[in-house]
Design a protein around this motif. Structure first.
Motif, PDB file in Angstrom:
ATOM      1  N   PRO A  10      22.332  28.418 -37.096  1.00  8.58           N
ATOM      2  CA  PRO A  10      21.158  27.662 -37.544  1.00  8.58           C
ATOM      3  C   PRO A  10      20.974  27.692 -39.065  1.00  8.58           C
ATOM      4  O   PRO A  10      20.392  26.783 -39.644  1.00  8.58           O
ATOM      5  CB  PRO A  10      19.988  28.320 -36.828  1.00  8.58           C
ATOM      6  N   ALA A  11      21.513  28.700 -39.728  1.00  4.46           N
ATOM      7  CA  ALA A  11      21.393  28.793 -41.187  1.00  4.46           C
ATOM      8  C   ALA A  11      22.241  27.730 -41.891  1.00  4.46           C
ATOM      9  O   ALA A  11      22.037  27.467 -43.074  1.00  4.46           O
ATOM     10  CB  ALA A  11      21.797  30.182 -41.660  1.00  4.46           C
ATOM     11  N   LYS A  15      16.986  20.797 -44.304  1.00  3.03           N
ATOM     12  CA  LYS A  15      15.817  19.982 -43.976  1.00  3.03           C
ATOM     13  C   LYS A  15      16.223  18.549 -43.661  1.00  3.03           C
ATOM     14  O   LYS A  15      15.596  17.887 -42.856  1.00  3.03           O
ATOM     15  CB  LYS A  15      14.816  19.988 -45.127  1.00  3.03           C
ATOM     16  N   ASN A  16      17.265  18.068 -44.303  1.00  4.14           N
ATOM     17  CA  ASN A  16      17.712  16.696 -44.082  1.00  4.14           C
ATOM     18  C   ASN A  16      18.564  16.550 -42.823  1.00  4.14           C
ATOM     19  O   ASN A  16      18.684  15.451 -42.296  1.00  4.14           O
ATOM     20  CB  ASN A  16      18.501  16.183 -45.286  1.00  4.14           C
ATOM     21  N   GLU A  17      19.170  17.612 -42.378  1.00  3.36           N
ATOM     22  CA  GLU A  17      19.981  17.602 -41.160  1.00  3.36           C
ATOM     23  C   GLU A  17      19.671  18.860 -40.347  1.00  3.36           C
ATOM     24  O   GLU A  17      20.478  19.786 -40.286  1.00  3.36           O
ATOM     25  CB  GLU A  17      21.465  17.554 -41.509  1.00  3.36           C
ATOM     26  N   PRO A  18      18.501  18.871 -39.688  1.00  4.19           N
ATOM     27  CA  PRO A  18      18.056  20.090 -39.005  1.00  4.19           C
ATOM     28  C   PRO A  18      18.628  20.293 -37.607  1.00  4.19           C
ATOM     29  O   PRO A  18      18.360  21.306 -36.980  1.00  4.19           O
ATOM     30  CB  PRO A  18      16.542  19.913 -38.941  1.00  4.19           C
ATOM     31  N   TRP A  78      11.455  23.227 -40.048  1.00  2.00           N
ATOM     32  CA  TRP A  78      11.324  23.660 -41.437  1.00  2.00           C
ATOM     33  C   TRP A  78       9.875  23.498 -41.845  1.00  2.00           C
ATOM     34  O   TRP A  78       9.294  22.443 -41.673  1.00  2.00           O
ATOM     35  CB  TRP A  78      12.218  22.820 -42.350  1.00  2.00           C
ATOM     36  N   SER A  79       9.296  24.540 -42.373  1.00  2.00           N
ATOM     37  CA  SER A  79       7.923  24.439 -42.886  1.00  2.00           C
ATOM     38  C   SER A  79       7.954  23.905 -44.303  1.00  2.00           C
ATOM     39  O   SER A  79       8.874  24.182 -45.065  1.00  2.00           O
ATOM     40  CB  SER A  79       7.229  25.797 -42.832  1.00  2.00           C
TER      41      SER A  79
END
Length: 80
Positions: A10-11, A15-18, A78-79
């Motif tokens: 997951p790391a 944000k653009n490709e979550p 993503w916050s």
């Protein structure tokens, strides 16, 4: 020797490709690798396979893991 299947990290998402989608081949490969020492290997994706991979994904740090047909959608939130 068959290739090893690895749960996506997951790391590695942004944000653009979550999100990432696990193909049916990946889903079965990951499941059967986890069941390597038992006789519970599967040739079809059934509910128990989906449940096991969703749990593994959440244990690996994915915020969401959702079965969609024979694929599994992995997504990070993503916050701002």
């Amino acid at each position: 020797m068959p290739r090893k299947f690895v749960m996506p990290d997951p790391a590695d998402r942004s944000k653009n490709e979550p999100a990432v989608i696990l193909s049916p081949t990946q889903v079965l490969g990951l499941y059967n690798q986890e069941q390597e020492r038992s006789s519970d290997k599967k040739t079809r994706i059934v509910d128990s396979v989906k449940e096991t991979i969703v749990k593994s994904a959440k244990d690996a740090g994915w915020d969401e893991a959702e079965p969609i047909g024979n694929q599994i959608l992995l997504r990070n939130k993503w916050s701002n």
